[in-house]
Design a protein around this motif. Structure first.
Motif, PDB file in Angstrom:
ATOM      1  N   ILE A 191       0.846  -1.206   0.000  1.00  0.00           N
ATOM      2  CA  ILE A 191       0.000   0.000   0.000  1.00  0.00           C
ATOM      3  C   ILE A 191       0.875   1.247   0.000  1.00  0.00           C
ATOM      4  O   ILE A 191       0.639   2.197  -0.753  1.00  0.00           O
ATOM      5  CB  ILE A 191      -0.937  -0.003   1.236  1.00  0.00           C
ATOM      6  N   GLY A 192       1.926   1.251   0.860  1.00  0.00           N
ATOM      7  CA  GLY A 192       2.764   2.433   1.001  1.00  0.00           C
ATOM      8  C   GLY A 192       3.382   2.875  -0.315  1.00  0.00           C
ATOM      9  O   GLY A 192       3.271   4.036  -0.712  1.00  0.00           O
ATOM     10  N   LEU A 193       4.011   1.934  -1.020  1.00  0.00           N
ATOM     11  CA  LEU A 193       4.647   2.287  -2.290  1.00  0.00           C
ATOM     12  C   LEU A 193       3.627   2.860  -3.260  1.00  0.00           C
ATOM     13  O   LEU A 193       3.878   3.866  -3.927  1.00  0.00           O
ATOM     14  CB  LEU A 193       5.328   1.060  -2.911  1.00  0.00           C
ATOM     15  N   THR A 194       2.460   2.231  -3.330  1.00  0.00           N
ATOM     16  CA  THR A 194       1.430   2.711  -4.257  1.00  0.00           C
ATOM     17  C   THR A 194       1.027   4.143  -3.931  1.00  0.00           C
ATOM     18  O   THR A 194       0.982   5.015  -4.807  1.00  0.00           O
ATOM     19  CB  THR A 194       0.181   1.811  -4.169  1.00  0.00           C
ATOM     20  N   VAL A 195       0.765   4.393  -2.648  1.00  0.00           N
ATOM     21  CA  VAL A 195       0.335   5.734  -2.238  1.00  0.00           C
ATOM     22  C   VAL A 195       1.408   6.762  -2.576  1.00  0.00           C
ATOM     23  O   VAL A 195       1.122   7.827  -3.126  1.00  0.00           O
ATOM     24  CB  VAL A 195       0.013   5.743  -0.726  1.00  0.00           C
ATOM     25  N   TYR A 196       2.670   6.425  -2.293  1.00  0.00           N
ATOM     26  CA  TYR A 196       3.733   7.395  -2.538  1.00  0.00           C
ATOM     27  C   TYR A 196       3.927   7.663  -4.028  1.00  0.00           C
ATOM     28  O   TYR A 196       4.170   8.800  -4.437  1.00  0.00           O
ATOM     29  CB  TYR A 196       5.033   6.926  -1.887  1.00  0.00           C
ATOM     30  N   VAL A 197       3.833   6.626  -4.856  1.00  0.00           N
ATOM     31  CA  VAL A 197       3.993   6.838  -6.306  1.00  0.00           C
ATOM     32  C   VAL A 197       2.884   7.745  -6.833  1.00  0.00           C
ATOM     33  O   VAL A 197       3.129   8.703  -7.584  1.00  0.00           O
ATOM     34  CB  VAL A 197       3.990   5.487  -7.065  1.00  0.00           C
ATOM     35  N   ILE A 198       1.640   7.456  -6.401  1.00  0.00           N
ATOM     36  CA  ILE A 198       0.529   8.282  -6.873  1.00  0.00           C
ATOM     37  C   ILE A 198       0.674   9.727  -6.361  1.00  0.00           C
ATOM     38  O   ILE A 198       0.455  10.688  -7.097  1.00  0.00           O
ATOM     39  CB  ILE A 198      -0.816   7.673  -6.424  1.00  0.00           C
ATOM     40  N   MET A 227       3.113  11.614  -8.480  1.00  0.00           N
ATOM     41  CA  MET A 227       2.567  12.001  -9.784  1.00  0.00           C
ATOM     42  C   MET A 227       1.631  13.199  -9.635  1.00  0.00           C
ATOM     43  O   MET A 227       1.636  14.117 -10.451  1.00  0.00           O
ATOM     44  CB  MET A 227       1.858  10.816 -10.437  1.00  0.00           C
ATOM     45  N   ALA A 228       0.851  13.201  -8.577  1.00  0.00           N
ATOM     46  CA  ALA A 228      -0.057  14.332  -8.347  1.00  0.00           C
ATOM     47  C   ALA A 228       0.744  15.606  -8.102  1.00  0.00           C
ATOM     48  O   ALA A 228       0.406  16.680  -8.611  1.00  0.00           O
ATOM     49  CB  ALA A 228      -0.968  14.036  -7.161  1.00  0.00           C
ATOM     50  N   TYR A 229       1.844  15.462  -7.365  1.00  0.00           N
ATOM     51  CA  TYR A 229       2.705  16.605  -7.080  1.00  0.00           C
ATOM     52  C   TYR A 229       3.235  17.201  -8.391  1.00  0.00           C
ATOM     53  O   TYR A 229       3.208  18.418  -8.605  1.00  0.00           O
ATOM     54  CB  TYR A 229       3.842  16.158  -6.169  1.00  0.00           C
ATOM     55  N   VAL A 230       3.713  16.303  -9.286  1.00  0.00           N
ATOM     56  CA  VAL A 230       4.245  16.776 -10.572  1.00  0.00           C
ATOM     57  C   VAL A 230       3.152  17.481 -11.375  1.00  0.00           C
ATOM     58  O   VAL A 230       3.354  18.544 -11.965  1.00  0.00           O
ATOM     59  CB  VAL A 230       4.817  15.597 -11.381  1.00  0.00           C
ATOM     60  N   LEU A 231       1.975  16.903 -11.350  1.00  0.00           N
ATOM     61  CA  LEU A 231       0.881  17.406 -12.185  1.00  0.00           C
ATOM     62  C   LEU A 231       0.433  18.792 -11.742  1.00  0.00           C
ATOM     63  O   LEU A 231       0.121  19.654 -12.560  1.00  0.00           O
ATOM     64  CB  LEU A 231      -0.285  16.416 -12.101  1.00  0.00           C
ATOM     65  N   PHE A 232       0.406  19.036 -10.434  1.00  0.00           N
ATOM     66  CA  PHE A 232      -0.200  20.288  -9.952  1.00  0.00           C
ATOM     67  C   PHE A 232       0.824  21.319  -9.511  1.00  0.00           C
ATOM     68  O   PHE A 232       0.467  22.393  -9.072  1.00  0.00           O
ATOM     69  CB  PHE A 232      -1.188  19.974  -8.814  1.00  0.00           C
TER      70      PHE A 232
END
Lengths: 247, 328
Positions: B75-82, B85-90
């Protein structure tokens, strides 16, 4: 003139001289058992007879007709000679029924329903009629090998070659396969067997041949080969078999 | 040495009764606190129980510590990757989002209609090419595997073809054939449409790749299958057709599919020789609106086709497997 005549047959695999001058006669309705250690050339000899291997020297004749060397019709030859392999080699992507009817339909051009009727009759005879629509992977080893035998029989061959057909089977499945061979022998099928089942060879063979390093060292009726072998090598081989508890 | 002898050896003096508390795993999993804390709790509990000599409950707690540590990974890796990506996008006031996903363009109906018109060309090209490649590559593979001395020259020719067309970038093949054949009035192919040239070029390129896939599949079918087929009196070509090739094709569905997805994407190359495909039209949109959203939209169209295609073929493959393999 014998039904099958093998004269001075030699076979090389690269440098290795596998068959070193095989001479053998097989009469119609005879059952000939080939015994000998692994690598003695039993399988190679069987594969040469139906031209799965090309012999390098010598001559093989069936019913007086040459069936080795150049210009022979191997496909026609193989219709006369059925072979069953140690590893069954059923076609895994086809049902049991399709495995059996493929060659009759494609080679002999027998119509589908006729070929299937005949296949079902054969399957019924070996007690596997209910497996006709199954795929080979769902069958036990013994059942697969019985199907493989029927697949060869469906071409109505005049000679059957059986290449260590029980060697890959669990011990409790050997009998069901040998029973079919016994039936075939009783019906008068001409057969050559490479085998390690000495009891069985003793029982069904009309002639036993002991192969050693690519030659037939000794041949004769089973009572003589198993009971009173003259060659030292044969005696040594049989002693090893007896020590292993296999005779 | 004891009396059991060399082969058996002496009985092991080791204990199997150790308690595993998974302390290190629990510490690492704290990097994702929601599950990491649970892991740590059980790890400490396990150690405490072990000290009291309650081995069985300690083991149970240790097992839970291990389970929660694995949840931290999954779960942790998934949350951090997403989150990344959100950080990059916004970030940068959403500059990334505007360049790639400008809503004003994404919601423009006329852009989509124009892109779809172009995409239809790509779809036609890859559908036709795939069908031709399926047959052509099999022919090449079979020629490469023809037995005997007599066939050596034709085998060599087929090998040369595969080597050459696998080595040249698809972009160059499309350019050379698409532009060159017309200019040079090449016999038999001097007067084709752009789309036909593209299909020819992609067939030659992908035919080389796919023939290697087929060849691997055919070679993976055990020789005993061919021996069995031949021994029944089937000819070489009958044996290939009914026994070897059907098994080979079933085995290579996955890599075949892989190459076809590559082909579907490579149809984007045709914009280079002036065909108004989806990529060329996306470029127009980008140039007129000053973003890259056109490319994003084109990318979405490719996704829309490729992903269902993949799932469908996977389903197809599973179905044949279930049918031929024992479901005991």
């Amino acid at each position: 003139m014998s039904f099958l005549e093998i004269r001075d047959v030699h076979k090389f695999f690269g440098e290795a001289h596998i068959l070193r001058g095989i001479d053998l006669d097989v009469e119609l309705h005879q059952v000939v058992c080939l015994i000998g250690a692994s690598g003695s050339g039993k399988s190679t000899l069987l594969r040469c007879i139906n031209a799965l291997e090309i012999i390098d020297q010598g001559m093989i004749r069936i019913d007086g007709e040459r069936c080795s060397g150049s210009g022979i019709d191997v496909d026609a030859l193989r219709q006369e000679i059925g072979i069953v392999f140690q590893s069954f080699n059923l076609f895994p992507h086809m049902s049991v029924l399709d495995n059996i009817t493929l060659a009759p339909r494609k080679v002999l051009r027998i119509p589908m329903d006729e070929a299937e009727d005949r296949a079902l009759q054969l399957l019924a005879r070996i007690g596997l009629a209910d497996k006709a629509r199954d795929y080979p992977d769902r069958l036990s080893g013994g059942q697969q090998q019985r199907v493989a035998i029927v697949r060869a029989l469906a071409m109505e061959p005049r000679l059957m070659l059986l290449d260590e057909i029980t060697s890959a089977l669990d011990p409790e499945l050997v009998a069901e396969v040998l029973n079919i061979v016994r039936d075939l022998a009783r019906d008068g099928m001409t057969m050559m067997l490479a085998t390690h089942e000495m009891h069985f060879a003793k029982e069904v063979a009309s002639k036993v041949c002991f192969l050693h390093e690519g030659v037939i060292l000794e041949e004769g009726p089973p009572e003589q080969i198993f009971g009173d072998p003259t060659e030292e090598r044969t005696q040594a081989f049989l002693k090893r078999i007896i020590d292993a508890g296999r005779l | 040495m004891n009396e059991l002898g060399l082969l058996v050896g002496s009985p092991s003096p080791r204990r199997v009764g150790r308690v595993l508390t998974y302390r290190k795993a629990a510490v690492v999993s704290l990097l994702f606190p929601p599950t990491g804390i649970a892991s740590m709790y059980y790890s400490l509990k396990s150690a405490g129980l072990a000290r009291k000599g309650e081995v069985e409950p300690a083991r149970e707690a240790g097992g839970k510590a291990r389970d929660w540590a694995w949840y931290s990974v999954g779960i942790g890796l998934t949350v951090y990757v997403i989150a990344f990506m959100a950080y990059v996008l916004f970030n940068n006031d959403g500059a990334v989002r505007i360049v790639f996903f400008a809503w004003s363009i994404l919601s423009d109906r006329r852009s989509w209609v124009s892109l779809l018109k172009g995409f239809w060309i790509n779809v036609q090209v890859f559908m036709i090419t795939e069908v031709i490649v399926l047959v052509w590559a099999l022919v090449v593979a079979i020629v490469r595997l023809l037995p005997g001395k007599a066939c050596r020259p034709i085998r060599f020719l087929a090998t040369l073809y595969v080597d050459v067309f696998r080595a040249i970038p698809a972009l160059l093949v499309v350019s050379l054939i698409g532009l060159g054949f017309l200019q040079a009035k090449v016999p038999l192919a001097g007067d084709l449409s752009d789309m036909q040239y593209v299909i020819l070029a992609l067939t030659l390129t992908y035919g080389a790749y796919v023939s290697e896939v087929y060849r691997a599949g055919i070679e993976s079918v055990h020789w005993g299958q061919l021996a069995a087929a031949r021994s029944l009196g089937l000819s070489y070509s009958q044996s290939l057709r009914h026994v070897v090739v059907p098994q080979a094709v079933r085995r290579v569905v996955a890599p075949l599919l892989n190459d076809f997805i590559g082909l579907q994407k490579d149809t984007a190359i045709i914009s280079f020789i002036g065909v108004l495909d989806v990529v060329a039209r996306a470029r127009f949109i980008n140039n007129s609106k000053g973003t890259l959203a056109g490319y994003s939209m084109a990318a979405m169209l490719f996704l829309l086709v490729t992903i269902p295609f993949t799932r469908w073929l996977e389903w197809l493959q599973r179905r044949t497997q279930n049918r031929t393999q024992g479901g005991r």
